[in-house]
Write a protein that holds these residues in place. Sequence first.
Motif, PDB file in Angstrom:
ATOM      1  N   HIS A 344      -6.613  53.139  -4.311  1.00  0.00           N
ATOM      2  CA  HIS A 344      -7.199  51.549  -4.307  1.00  0.00           C
ATOM      3  C   HIS A 344      -8.200  51.337  -3.464  1.00  0.00           C
ATOM      4  O   HIS A 344      -8.985  50.635  -3.260  1.00  0.00           O
ATOM      5  N   ALA A 345      -8.208  52.284  -2.222  1.00  0.00           N
ATOM      6  CA  ALA A 345      -9.147  52.368  -0.940  1.00  0.00           C
ATOM      7  C   ALA A 345     -10.512  52.781  -0.979  1.00  0.00           C
ATOM      8  O   ALA A 345     -11.177  52.851  -0.101  1.00  0.00           O
ATOM      9  N   THR A 346     -10.840  53.388  -2.397  1.00  0.00           N
ATOM     10  CA  THR A 346     -12.256  53.892  -2.451  1.00  0.00           C
ATOM     11  C   THR A 346     -12.695  53.361  -3.599  1.00  0.00           C
ATOM     12  O   THR A 346     -12.095  53.529  -4.673  1.00  0.00           O
ATOM     13  N   ASN A 347     -14.024  53.427  -3.862  1.00  0.00           N
ATOM     14  CA  ASN A 347     -14.645  53.105  -5.051  1.00  0.00           C
ATOM     15  C   ASN A 347     -15.090  54.332  -5.593  1.00  0.00           C
ATOM     16  O   ASN A 347     -15.614  54.467  -6.951  1.00  0.00           O
ATOM     17  N   VAL A 348     -14.932  55.308  -5.166  1.00  0.00           N
ATOM     18  CA  VAL A 348     -14.888  56.931  -5.922  1.00  0.00           C
ATOM     19  C   VAL A 348     -14.189  57.172  -6.562  1.00  0.00           C
ATOM     20  O   VAL A 348     -12.716  57.087  -6.416  1.00  0.00           O
ATOM     21  N   VAL A 349     -14.358  57.527  -7.961  1.00  0.00           N
ATOM     22  CA  VAL A 349     -13.243  57.738  -9.131  1.00  0.00           C
ATOM     23  C   VAL A 349     -12.897  59.179  -8.947  1.00  0.00           C
ATOM     24  O   VAL A 349     -13.858  59.912  -8.935  1.00  0.00           O
ATOM     25  N   GLU A 350     -11.637  59.445  -8.728  1.00  0.00           N
ATOM     26  CA  GLU A 350     -11.200  60.805  -8.576  1.00  0.00           C
ATOM     27  C   GLU A 350     -11.309  61.581  -9.697  1.00  0.00           C
ATOM     28  O   GLU A 350     -11.248  61.216 -10.973  1.00  0.00           O
ATOM     29  N   HIS A 351     -11.637  62.795  -9.556  1.00  0.00           N
ATOM     30  CA  HIS A 351     -11.808  63.772 -10.592  1.00  0.00           C
ATOM     31  C   HIS A 351     -10.517  64.221 -11.167  1.00  0.00           C
ATOM     32  O   HIS A 351      -9.629  64.456 -10.580  1.00  0.00           O
ATOM     33  N   PRO A 352     -10.570  64.236 -12.643  1.00  0.00           N
ATOM     34  CA  PRO A 352      -9.038  64.616 -13.345  1.00  0.00           C
ATOM     35  C   PRO A 352      -8.626  66.044 -12.857  1.00  0.00           C
ATOM     36  O   PRO A 352      -7.335  66.000 -12.816  1.00  0.00           O
ATOM     37  N   GLU A 353      -9.267  66.827 -12.267  1.00  0.00           N
ATOM     38  CA  GLU A 353      -8.831  68.226 -11.938  1.00  0.00           C
ATOM     39  C   GLU A 353      -8.078  67.924 -10.477  1.00  0.00           C
ATOM     40  O   GLU A 353      -7.114  68.438 -10.227  1.00  0.00           O
ATOM     41  N   LEU A 354      -8.796  66.932  -9.662  1.00  0.00           N
ATOM     42  CA  LEU A 354      -8.248  66.594  -8.437  1.00  0.00           C
ATOM     43  C   LEU A 354      -6.735  65.809  -8.742  1.00  0.00           C
ATOM     44  O   LEU A 354      -5.936  66.229  -7.982  1.00  0.00           O
ATOM     45  N   VAL A 355      -6.741  64.928  -9.586  1.00  0.00           N
ATOM     46  CA  VAL A 355      -5.648  64.480 -10.139  1.00  0.00           C
ATOM     47  C   VAL A 355      -4.686  65.450 -10.397  1.00  0.00           C
ATOM     48  O   VAL A 355      -3.383  65.214  -9.899  1.00  0.00           O
ATOM     49  N   ALA A 356      -4.945  66.287 -11.240  1.00  0.00           N
ATOM     50  CA  ALA A 356      -3.728  67.297 -11.659  1.00  0.00           C
ATOM     51  C   ALA A 356      -3.306  68.066 -10.220  1.00  0.00           C
ATOM     52  O   ALA A 356      -2.256  68.303 -10.506  1.00  0.00           O
ATOM     53  N   ASP A 357      -4.080  68.275  -9.718  1.00  0.00           N
ATOM     54  CA  ASP A 357      -3.924  69.126  -8.137  1.00  0.00           C
ATOM     55  C   ASP A 357      -3.029  68.323  -7.539  1.00  0.00           C
ATOM     56  O   ASP A 357      -1.812  68.922  -6.952  1.00  0.00           O
ATOM     57  N   ARG A 358      -3.134  66.962  -7.237  1.00  0.00           N
ATOM     58  CA  ARG A 358      -2.333  66.243  -6.379  1.00  0.00           C
ATOM     59  C   ARG A 358      -0.968  66.009  -7.230  1.00  0.00           C
ATOM     60  O   ARG A 358       0.407  66.165  -6.590  1.00  0.00           O
ATOM     61  N   ILE A 359      -0.839  65.861  -8.450  1.00  0.00           N
ATOM     62  CA  ILE A 359       0.482  65.836  -9.268  1.00  0.00           C
ATOM     63  C   ILE A 359       1.027  67.263  -8.999  1.00  0.00           C
ATOM     64  O   ILE A 359       2.425  67.197  -8.457  1.00  0.00           O
ATOM     65  N   GLU A 360       0.453  68.498  -9.038  1.00  0.00           N
ATOM     66  CA  GLU A 360       1.130  69.603  -9.367  1.00  0.00           C
ATOM     67  C   GLU A 360       1.666  69.899  -7.616  1.00  0.00           C
ATOM     68  O   GLU A 360       2.655  70.400  -7.523  1.00  0.00           O
ATOM     69  N   ALA A 361       1.179  69.460  -6.456  1.00  0.00           N
ATOM     70  CA  ALA A 361       1.530  69.506  -5.313  1.00  0.00           C
ATOM     71  C   ALA A 361       2.936  68.731  -5.282  1.00  0.00           C
ATOM     72  O   ALA A 361       3.809  69.471  -4.677  1.00  0.00           O
ATOM     73  N   PHE A 362       2.863  67.710  -5.698  1.00  0.00           N
ATOM     74  CA  PHE A 362       4.584  66.916  -5.453  1.00  0.00           C
ATOM     75  C   PHE A 362       5.322  67.555  -6.419  1.00  0.00           C
ATOM     76  O   PHE A 362       6.660  67.780  -6.238  1.00  0.00           O
ATOM     77  N   ALA A 363       5.066  68.088  -7.764  1.00  0.00           N
ATOM     78  CA  ALA A 363       5.996  68.660  -8.658  1.00  0.00           C
ATOM     79  C   ALA A 363       6.180  70.046  -7.977  1.00  0.00           C
ATOM     80  O   ALA A 363       7.482  70.670  -8.290  1.00  0.00           O
ATOM     81  N   SER A 364       5.734  70.761  -7.052  1.00  0.00           N
ATOM     82  CA  SER A 364       6.140  71.981  -6.397  1.00  0.00           C
ATOM     83  C   SER A 364       7.266  71.816  -5.491  1.00  0.00           C
ATOM     84  O   SER A 364       8.038  72.650  -5.257  1.00  0.00           O
ATOM     85  N   VAL A 365       7.359  70.612  -5.184  1.00  0.00           N
ATOM     86  CA  VAL A 365       8.342  70.206  -4.132  1.00  0.00           C
ATOM     87  C   VAL A 365       9.772  69.634  -4.571  1.00  0.00           C
ATOM     88  O   VAL A 365      10.636  69.768  -4.197  1.00  0.00           O
ATOM     89  N   VAL A 366       9.322  68.696  -5.605  1.00  0.00           N
ATOM     90  CA  VAL A 366      10.696  67.887  -6.184  1.00  0.00           C
ATOM     91  C   VAL A 366      10.744  68.144  -7.721  1.00  0.00           C
ATOM     92  O   VAL A 366      11.899  67.712  -8.131  1.00  0.00           O
ATOM     93  N   GLY A 367      10.021  68.885  -8.211  1.00  0.00           N
ATOM     94  CA  GLY A 367      10.113  69.403  -9.555  1.00  0.00           C
ATOM     95  C   GLY A 367       9.127  68.290 -10.492  1.00  0.00           C
ATOM     96  O   GLY A 367       9.130  66.922 -10.210  1.00  0.00           O
TER      97      GLY A 367
END
Length: 408
Positions: A344-367
């Motif tokens: 919510h803190a930036t007007n830059v819209v995240e790239h979907p690939e970055l979104v996927a990378d961030r999701i996968e980081a959490f998935a790697s540690v909790v499933g």
Amino acid sequence: MTNQRIETSHAGSLPRTPELIAANDARRLADDGLTLERTPEFDELLTAAVVDLVRRQQALGITVVGDGEYGKAMTSAVDYGAWWSYSFQRVSGLTVTGADIFSQEPVRSSPGNVRLTSFPDRRDWTIFADAYQDPTSGISTGKTATAFPSTTGPLAYVGQSAIASDIANLKAGLAATGADPSSGFITSLSPGSGARIANDFYATEEEHIWAWAEVLREEYTAIVEAGLTVQIDDPSIAENWDQIVPEPSVEDYRAFTRIRVEALNHALRGLPEDQIRFHLCWGSWHGPHTTDIEFRHIADLMLEITAGAYSFEAANVRHEHEWKVWRDLDLPAHKKIIPGIVSHATNVVEHPELVADRIEAFASVVGPERVVASTDCGLGGRIHPQIAVAKLAALGEGARIASSRLFG
């Protein structure tokens, strides 16, 4: 496994429509300075807006939808406080006295005696005083629909019709789109955050917090009994750290915070965990946040809260690196995390690939089955509606990419 997917949600507040903002601004404010009148015409407009919002969330790929906090009045496009100020219209025992967290004198803490100071005296706000006082800096928090009151009498919940309206509107949206009736959530204030207003009635701060717990339990119960999920909004768990001068020890702060955790758990007693999610953030204003407490100091306290899922900022550049905290935390097997994947803190819209990378980081540690991709904090009142739509679309697309990688 091809039918599995990463679920998506958001932190609650979404941009109000111009029509709804105008209608709220036109509502008559009662003599108490807190209560906004309701009319059949306003209620009809509100219901239609929520039904349309549910449809729009689903079209953007959001699978766990909310009412956007549309029942929490905003009278301007920029309003960082509606998540909190709505409660002033639903609780009796409050009076507008002119003394509030913005106007009170600074308060100093000492070891073993932690106390909150005024908002303008926050450490982040004083370190960057020039930026905060500059109207062109982009960190204004706007205005709330009502003034901040003080507690001047015994607190009691009087928001039964308002929460019933919130519930009915969200359920109408879910029904209109054929969605699972239990797939929606509604936000509600935490006792610790509610009790941050001035207290001129209760003998101690702790009594004040526990009074808020008893009051807000009624709202939590109404949401859960309607078959929906309640999200407890409690930035105070993390944000209070910056509102203590001088900076306290971590040990003192944890003791100060545990009182708030215990009060919330009391308010949630007996309610089903799988219908409770908890939201933690460091405050949603667009400031430097250099004095935020590190997540590692409070993450285990957050997990003591009796919720089935935990929402927290993780895309905010001050806290994005802290996903690694989950390598060492023991997340109970039946619980989920709802990390912020777009900010919510930036007007830059995240790239979907970055979104996927961030999701996968959490998935790697909790499933992956225990990750619900979300926003850092509410988008409503904080970024332009057009940008909010683009961010939610990126979240939905990124979750689709991550799902294909994680589940095949």
